[in-house]
Each structure stands twice: as C-alpha cells, then as structure tokens.
Design a protein around this motif. Structure first.
Motif, PDB file in Angstrom:
ATOM      1  N   GLU A 182     154.013  16.500  23.243  1.00 32.67           N
ATOM      2  CA  GLU A 182     154.519  15.777  22.014  1.00 32.67           C
ATOM      3  C   GLU A 182     155.162  14.315  22.195  1.00 32.67           C
ATOM      4  O   GLU A 182     155.045  13.629  21.394  1.00 32.67           O
ATOM      5  CB  GLU A 182     156.074  16.668  21.996  1.00 32.67           C
ATOM      6  N   ALA A 183     154.944  13.877  23.233  1.00 35.06           N
ATOM      7  CA  ALA A 183     155.328  12.500  23.714  1.00 35.06           C
ATOM      8  C   ALA A 183     154.229  11.474  23.023  1.00 35.06           C
ATOM      9  O   ALA A 183     154.377  10.583  22.778  1.00 35.06           O
ATOM     10  CB  ALA A 183     155.744  12.210  25.224  1.00 35.06           C
ATOM     11  N   VAL A 184     153.145  12.094  23.505  1.00 37.02           N
ATOM     12  CA  VAL A 184     151.837  11.293  23.015  1.00 37.02           C
ATOM     13  C   VAL A 184     152.101  11.416  21.474  1.00 37.02           C
ATOM     14  O   VAL A 184     151.760  10.408  21.066  1.00 37.02           O
ATOM     15  CB  VAL A 184     150.849  12.077  23.533  1.00 37.02           C
ATOM     16  N   ALA A 185     152.155  12.572  20.696  1.00 39.19           N
ATOM     17  CA  ALA A 185     152.085  12.487  19.544  1.00 39.19           C
ATOM     18  C   ALA A 185     153.282  11.777  18.691  1.00 39.19           C
ATOM     19  O   ALA A 185     152.881  11.005  17.743  1.00 39.19           O
ATOM     20  CB  ALA A 185     152.228  14.145  18.820  1.00 39.19           C
ATOM     21  N   LEU A 186     154.131  11.467  19.505  1.00 43.85           N
ATOM     22  CA  LEU A 186     155.329  10.737  18.818  1.00 43.85           C
ATOM     23  C   LEU A 186     155.217   9.201  18.956  1.00 43.85           C
ATOM     24  O   LEU A 186     155.961   8.479  18.393  1.00 43.85           O
ATOM     25  CB  LEU A 186     156.664  11.131  19.350  1.00 43.85           C
ATOM     26  N   GLY A 187     154.304   8.765  20.102  1.00 42.25           N
ATOM     27  CA  GLY A 187     154.101   7.416  20.428  1.00 42.25           C
ATOM     28  C   GLY A 187     154.738   6.914  21.505  1.00 42.25           C
ATOM     29  O   GLY A 187     154.931   5.752  22.095  1.00 42.25           O
ATOM     30  N   LEU A 188     155.565   8.033  22.208  1.00 42.13           N
ATOM     31  CA  LEU A 188     156.376   7.596  23.216  1.00 42.13           C
ATOM     32  C   LEU A 188     155.530   7.547  24.591  1.00 42.13           C
ATOM     33  O   LEU A 188     155.924   6.922  25.568  1.00 42.13           O
ATOM     34  CB  LEU A 188     157.470   8.781  23.573  1.00 42.13           C
ATOM     35  N   ALA A 189     154.405   8.264  24.582  1.00 44.11           N
ATOM     36  CA  ALA A 189     153.081   8.066  25.815  1.00 44.11           C
ATOM     37  C   ALA A 189     151.980   7.816  25.317  1.00 44.11           C
ATOM     38  O   ALA A 189     151.773   7.982  24.104  1.00 44.11           O
ATOM     39  CB  ALA A 189     153.329   9.330  26.479  1.00 44.11           C
ATOM     40  N   THR A 190     151.262   7.082  26.120  1.00 45.42           N
ATOM     41  CA  THR A 190     149.786   6.900  25.864  1.00 45.42           C
ATOM     42  C   THR A 190     148.969   7.926  25.820  1.00 45.42           C
ATOM     43  O   THR A 190     147.966   8.047  24.643  1.00 45.42           O
ATOM     44  CB  THR A 190     149.214   5.793  26.879  1.00 45.42           C
ATOM     45  N   ARG A 191     148.814   8.910  26.654  1.00 42.50           N
ATOM     46  CA  ARG A 191     148.107   9.726  26.868  1.00 42.50           C
ATOM     47  C   ARG A 191     148.263  10.871  27.814  1.00 42.50           C
ATOM     48  O   ARG A 191     149.090  10.517  28.748  1.00 42.50           O
ATOM     49  CB  ARG A 191     146.603   9.511  26.896  1.00 42.50           C
ATOM     50  N   THR A 192     147.731  12.064  27.727  1.00 41.99           N
ATOM     51  CA  THR A 192     148.197  13.056  28.847  1.00 41.99           C
ATOM     52  C   THR A 192     147.204  13.248  29.726  1.00 41.99           C
ATOM     53  O   THR A 192     145.946  12.812  29.654  1.00 41.99           O
ATOM     54  CB  THR A 192     148.544  14.277  28.287  1.00 41.99           C
TER      55      THR A 192
END
Length: 258
Positions: A182-192
């Motif tokens: 979810e962090a990636v989807a929100l823009g909080l992370a770059t990728r998993t």
C-alpha cells in the motif's frame, strides 16, 4: 563494534549503512540520533561515496522512539535535547530533524531498504532518503498521534510531498499503518521487493556506473523542484548542463555508449 548504533561499510563507492540496535528493533535513543547525524554528515563529505543504502539490522528497519523517550516526555523532558551536536547551517536544526534530513543533504543518492517496521521516527528517517524500496509485508506508519504528539522529525513537511496533503493528513491524524504494497500505491515508497536490502544494493551499484557529476547534479536539481521558483530552478538546470557538457566524466560516459 556491537555497541555502535550505526555501522558503515563502503565498497566500490556504495556506503552500506545499518541501524545497529536489533535487540530494541533499532529504536531511536540519544545515541542513535547522534550516530545517524554524524554518519550522514561524514558520508556527505566523503568524495569516494557515490551512493548510500540505509537499512536496519534484525527484523525491523526502525520501530520509532525508544520507550524511555515516551516516559521522559511524561515528565516534560525531551531526550533528543541531550544530544550535543555541532551547529548546522541547514534547514533542519532540531536533533530528530537532522537525523532524518541529513540523508537529503548527502549529495549522492540515498536508498532506504525497509523491512519489518518503519514506524513514527523510523518512517520519518526514510523520508530523507531519495528512494524507498520496501518489503511487501513491511509495516509503515505515522504513529505519533497515538502518543498525543505530531511527527516532528520533518514528517509534517516532507510527507505531503510524497503522498499529497490529504493522504498525509489521514495517515498523521489516524496513525494507521500501511503495508509495503500500500505504501507504494500511496507514493510513500518507490517499489517493493521481497529482499529490499539486496535490491537497494543492486540499484546503488548501478548508480555508481553513471557519471558521478551528473548524479549529484540530478539529485540537487530534483530536490529543488517545487521548493524554489521556476526561474531559479531553470537557471540551476542550465548551470548544471553547462558544467557537465565536455567534462571528463561526461566524455567518458559518451565513449561508453559508442
């Protein structure tokens, strides 16, 4: 060595930086704050470093403030004020802010590799990085509201740049934890990645193959975007290209492609 709060190994231009308090989930205490600031400042002035990977030893990246800090707050004390650091001219002046923002001030790319928990102050440390590679099942959260606080390690200013003002408000006002996915989807992370540290080291190694002058300029210019007026940003862009064209490292980059 085991008592050092942060360890650093530099190999082929990549600084492998690890929070080293695994038995406490790499929780932030005065010694950890000091180690983060001094490590980041040392790397910023080391010309041999071309990329940085920031991760945590043990099962977590960083679970946030040490519980002793919350007990001290109940008595009106701030343990971070006990850290004796030399003055800085940067925008981050408080100890906690410097521990997070020092990674933005490192002139080369900093990649945070996040596994396990990155909560509260731990999450805010990742905000100072340029890129965040996270495990899909990592847990990230702005937890300060649960303790009657607000994020004070740059979070109120840097989080909206990544996720937008409304999402930043939701995360901050509720303390809701999100997964790496979810962090990636929100823009909080770059990728998993299932192994974020290995992925981060591979990315850092790739970056070291690029013109180091162009890499440094790119980070500087992209960090300015939205924070300076367009005329200033465009002028800096032209200064950069003027310095890069025909320079030895740029010529070498061209020859590598021919």
């Amino acid at each position: 060595m085991g008592e050092r709060r942060v360890t650093v190994t530099v190999t082929d231009g990549v600084a492998d930086v690890r929070l080293n308090r695994p038995e406490k989930r790499n929780a932030l205490d005065p010694a950890m704050f000091e180690a983060l600031v001094t490590t980041g400042e040392a790397l910023a002035s080391d010309p041999s470093v071309r990329a940085v990977v920031l991760s945590g030893e043990g099962p977590d990246f960083c679970a946030g403030l040490d519980f002793t800090a919350f007990r001290a707050m109940a008595q009106g004390e701030r343990l971070s004020l006990q850290v004796d650091l030399p003055p800085t001219t940067g925008p981050a002046r408080a100890t906690g802010q410097r521990a997070a923002y020092v990674w933005a001030e490192v002139p080369v790319p900093v990649i945070a590799a996040v596994h396990g928990h990155a909560l509260g102050g731990g999450l805010q440390i990742t905000l100072g990085a340029d890129l965040r590679i996270v495990a899909p099942d990592a847990a990230l959260g702005v937890l300060e509201i649960h303790w009657g606080l607000i994020p004070d390690m740059t979070g109120t200013q840097l989080l909206p740049e990544l996720v937008g003002r409304d999402v930043a408000k939701e995360l901050t006002l509720t303390g809701r934890q999100v997964s790496g996915t979810e962090a990636v989807a929100l823009g909080l992370a770059t990728r998993t990645d299932p192994d974020p540290r290995v992925a981060a080291l591979a990315l850092a190694a790739d970056i070291t193959e690029r013109n180091p002058d162009a890499v440094r300029w790119a980070k500087r210019l992209l960090n300015q975007a939205g924070r300076v007026d367009l005329a200033t940003g465009f002028a800096a862009e032209q200064q950069a290209i003027g310095e890069l064209i025909g320079s030895p490292n740029q010529v070498a980059a061209v020859h590598k492609r021919l």
